[in-house]
Motif scaffolding. Structure first.
Motif, PDB file in Angstrom:
ATOM      1  N   MET A 122       0.850  -1.173   0.000  1.00 47.18           N
ATOM      2  CA  MET A 122       0.000   0.000   0.000  1.00 47.18           C
ATOM      3  C   MET A 122       0.894   1.235   0.000  1.00 47.18           C
ATOM      4  SD  MET A 122      -2.881   1.120   2.811  1.00 47.18           S
ATOM      5  CE  MET A 122      -1.816   1.217   4.223  1.00 47.18           C
ATOM      6  N   TRP A 123       0.523   2.228  -0.794  1.00 45.85           N
ATOM      7  CA  TRP A 123       1.243   3.497  -0.878  1.00 45.85           C
ATOM      8  C   TRP A 123       0.387   4.625  -0.315  1.00 45.85           C
ATOM      9  CZ3 TRP A 123       6.243   4.194  -2.205  1.00 45.85           C
ATOM     10  CH2 TRP A 123       6.887   3.090  -2.773  1.00 45.85           C
ATOM     11  N   ILE A 124       1.017   5.485   0.453  1.00 44.64           N
ATOM     12  CA  ILE A 124       0.351   6.630   1.064  1.00 44.64           C
ATOM     13  C   ILE A 124       1.060   7.891   0.587  1.00 44.64           C
ATOM     14  CG2 ILE A 124      -0.308   7.748   3.235  1.00 44.64           C
ATOM     15  CD1 ILE A 124       0.676   4.547   4.079  1.00 44.64           C
ATOM     16  N   GLY A 125       0.290   8.829   0.041  1.00 40.35           N
ATOM     17  CA  GLY A 125       0.879  10.075  -0.417  1.00 40.35           C
ATOM     18  C   GLY A 125       0.127  11.256   0.158  1.00 40.35           C
ATOM     19  N   TRP A 126       0.837  12.348   0.380  1.00 36.99           N
ATOM     20  CA  TRP A 126       0.175  13.531   0.908  1.00 36.99           C
ATOM     21  C   TRP A 126       0.814  14.796   0.371  1.00 36.99           C
ATOM     22  CZ3 TRP A 126       3.370  10.401   3.662  1.00 36.99           C
ATOM     23  CH2 TRP A 126       4.496  10.979   4.212  1.00 36.99           C
ATOM     24  N   LEU A 127       0.018  15.844   0.372  1.00 40.04           N
ATOM     25  CA  LEU A 127       0.465  17.180  -0.020  1.00 40.04           C
ATOM     26  C   LEU A 127       0.035  18.157   1.065  1.00 40.04           C
ATOM     27  CD1 LEU A 127      -0.687  17.324  -3.758  1.00 40.04           C
ATOM     28  CD2 LEU A 127       1.652  17.037  -2.936  1.00 40.04           C
ATOM     29  N   GLU A 128       0.879  19.147   1.311  1.00 42.29           N
ATOM     30  CA  GLU A 128       0.543  20.255   2.192  1.00 42.29           C
ATOM     31  C   GLU A 128       0.729  21.534   1.393  1.00 42.29           C
ATOM     32  OE1 GLU A 128       1.850  19.337   6.596  1.00 42.29           O
ATOM     33  OE2 GLU A 128       3.464  18.867   5.183  1.00 42.29           O
ATOM     34  N   PHE A 129      -0.354  22.240   1.155  1.00 47.31           N
ATOM     35  CA  PHE A 129      -0.335  23.477   0.371  1.00 47.31           C
ATOM     36  C   PHE A 129      -0.281  24.684   1.303  1.00 47.31           C
ATOM     37  CE2 PHE A 129      -2.974  20.458  -2.065  1.00 47.31           C
ATOM     38  CZ  PHE A 129      -2.257  20.416  -3.249  1.00 47.31           C
ATOM     39  N   LEU A 149       5.567  10.676   0.329  1.00 48.26           N
ATOM     40  CA  LEU A 149       5.173   9.424  -0.305  1.00 48.26           C
ATOM     41  C   LEU A 149       5.842   8.291   0.468  1.00 48.26           C
ATOM     42  CD1 LEU A 149       3.679   8.162  -2.757  1.00 48.26           C
ATOM     43  CD2 LEU A 149       5.834   8.300  -3.984  1.00 48.26           C
ATOM     44  N   ARG A 150       5.038   7.370   0.967  1.00 51.61           N
ATOM     45  CA  ARG A 150       5.576   6.259   1.751  1.00 51.61           C
ATOM     46  C   ARG A 150       4.871   4.968   1.379  1.00 51.61           C
ATOM     47  NH1 ARG A 150       6.786   6.965   7.910  1.00 51.61           N
ATOM     48  NH2 ARG A 150       7.251   4.836   7.390  1.00 51.61           N
ATOM     49  N   ARG A 151       5.592   3.918   1.540  1.00 48.87           N
ATOM     50  CA  ARG A 151       5.014   2.585   1.426  1.00 48.87           C
ATOM     51  C   ARG A 151       4.640   2.133   2.838  1.00 48.87           C
ATOM     52  NH1 ARG A 151       7.330  -1.862  -2.550  1.00 48.87           N
ATOM     53  NH2 ARG A 151       5.366  -2.962  -2.743  1.00 48.87           N
ATOM     54  N   GLY A 158      -4.202  20.400   3.683  1.00 51.87           N
ATOM     55  CA  GLY A 158      -3.539  19.103   3.592  1.00 51.87           C
ATOM     56  C   GLY A 158      -4.451  18.111   2.912  1.00 51.87           C
ATOM     57  N   MET A 159      -3.836  17.216   2.143  1.00 54.55           N
ATOM     58  CA  MET A 159      -4.613  16.140   1.521  1.00 54.55           C
ATOM     59  C   MET A 159      -3.799  14.860   1.533  1.00 54.55           C
ATOM     60  SD  MET A 159      -4.405  16.367  -2.582  1.00 54.55           S
ATOM     61  CE  MET A 159      -4.154  14.615  -2.673  1.00 54.55           C
ATOM     62  N   ALA A 160      -4.486  13.747   1.576  1.00 54.91           N
ATOM     63  CA  ALA A 160      -3.818  12.451   1.606  1.00 54.91           C
ATOM     64  C   ALA A 160      -4.575  11.458   0.738  1.00 54.91           C
ATOM     65  CB  ALA A 160      -3.741  11.927   3.031  1.00 54.91           C
ATOM     66  N   ALA A 161      -3.801  10.531   0.169  1.00 60.80           N
ATOM     67  CA  ALA A 161      -4.378   9.498  -0.699  1.00 60.80           C
ATOM     68  C   ALA A 161      -3.703   8.163  -0.417  1.00 60.80           C
ATOM     69  CB  ALA A 161      -4.189   9.869  -2.162  1.00 60.80           C
ATOM     70  N   VAL A 162      -4.446   7.102  -0.624  1.00 65.50           N
ATOM     71  CA  VAL A 162      -3.934   5.743  -0.441  1.00 65.50           C
ATOM     72  C   VAL A 162      -4.286   4.944  -1.685  1.00 65.50           C
ATOM     73  CG1 VAL A 162      -4.115   3.643   0.936  1.00 65.50           C
ATOM     74  CG2 VAL A 162      -4.243   5.861   2.061  1.00 65.50           C
ATOM     75  N   ALA A 163      -3.304   4.162  -2.172  1.00 65.08           N
ATOM     76  CA  ALA A 163      -3.553   3.295  -3.334  1.00 65.08           C
ATOM     77  C   ALA A 163      -2.578   2.129  -3.301  1.00 65.08           C
ATOM     78  CB  ALA A 163      -3.399   4.079  -4.634  1.00 65.08           C
ATOM     79  N   ALA A 164      -2.877   1.121  -4.072  1.00 64.13           N
ATOM     80  CA  ALA A 164      -2.011  -0.052  -4.139  1.00 64.13           C
ATOM     81  C   ALA A 164      -0.775   0.193  -5.001  1.00 64.13           C
ATOM     82  CB  ALA A 164      -2.791  -1.242  -4.697  1.00 64.13           C
ATOM     83  N   ASP A 165      -0.878   1.134  -5.933  1.00 64.03           N
ATOM     84  CA  ASP A 165       0.186   1.359  -6.911  1.00 64.03           C
ATOM     85  C   ASP A 165       0.860   2.706  -6.679  1.00 64.03           C
ATOM     86  OD1 ASP A 165       1.620   0.879  -9.411  1.00 64.03           O
ATOM     87  OD2 ASP A 165       0.274   2.394 -10.266  1.00 64.03           O
ATOM     88  N   ARG A 166       2.188   2.717  -6.598  1.00 64.82           N
ATOM     89  CA  ARG A 166       2.940   3.953  -6.385  1.00 64.82           C
ATOM     90  C   ARG A 166       2.683   4.963  -7.502  1.00 64.82           C
ATOM     91  NH1 ARG A 166       7.320   6.738  -7.917  1.00 64.82           N
ATOM     92  NH2 ARG A 166       8.616   7.718  -6.323  1.00 64.82           N
ATOM     93  N   GLY A 167       2.679   4.511  -8.738  1.00 66.30           N
ATOM     94  CA  GLY A 167       2.473   5.387  -9.877  1.00 66.30           C
ATOM     95  C   GLY A 167       1.135   6.101  -9.831  1.00 66.30           C
TER      96      GLY A 167
END
Length: 98
Positions: A1-8, A92-94, A55-64
């Motif tokens: 699982m990949w977790i990504g986030w942005l802070e604007f 971006l973290r696994r 802030g926003m965060a997303a989770v997905a199975a694929d890094r791309g």
């Protein structure tokens, strides 16, 4: 699982009150949630009427997929004419990373 986030970090245009700030920030958060199915919220500078942190965060199975989603979300916020994007922090973290 990949977790990504942005802070604007945003500078708002012609905003003179916290009420006007909410009117500018809420649509951005709602559009991020609607278009990208992410979690998003105002995360800082809540007492300043011309600055906003989202802030926003997303989770997905694929890094791309996560990277593409973060790129698209950043472009969406940067294109808003009523605010200036001062900076973006990205993570971006696994799930198996320590």
């Amino acid at each position: 699982m990949w977790i990504g986030w942005l802070e604007f970090d945003l500078l708002l245009g012609d905003v003179r009150s916290l009420k006007q700030k909410r009117s500018a920030v809420r649509p951005v958060i709602a559009e991020l949630q609607r278009r990208f199915a992410v979690s998003a919220a105002e995360t800082g500078s809540q007492d300043l009427h011309r600055r906003a942190n989202i802030g926003m965060a997303a989770v997905a199975a694929d890094r791309g997929h996560v990277v593409d989603l973060l790129d698209a979300a950043e472009r969406l916020v940067a294109a808003r004419p009523e605010m200036e994007l001062l900076s973006v922090r990205r993570g971006l973290r696994r799930s198996t990373d320590d």
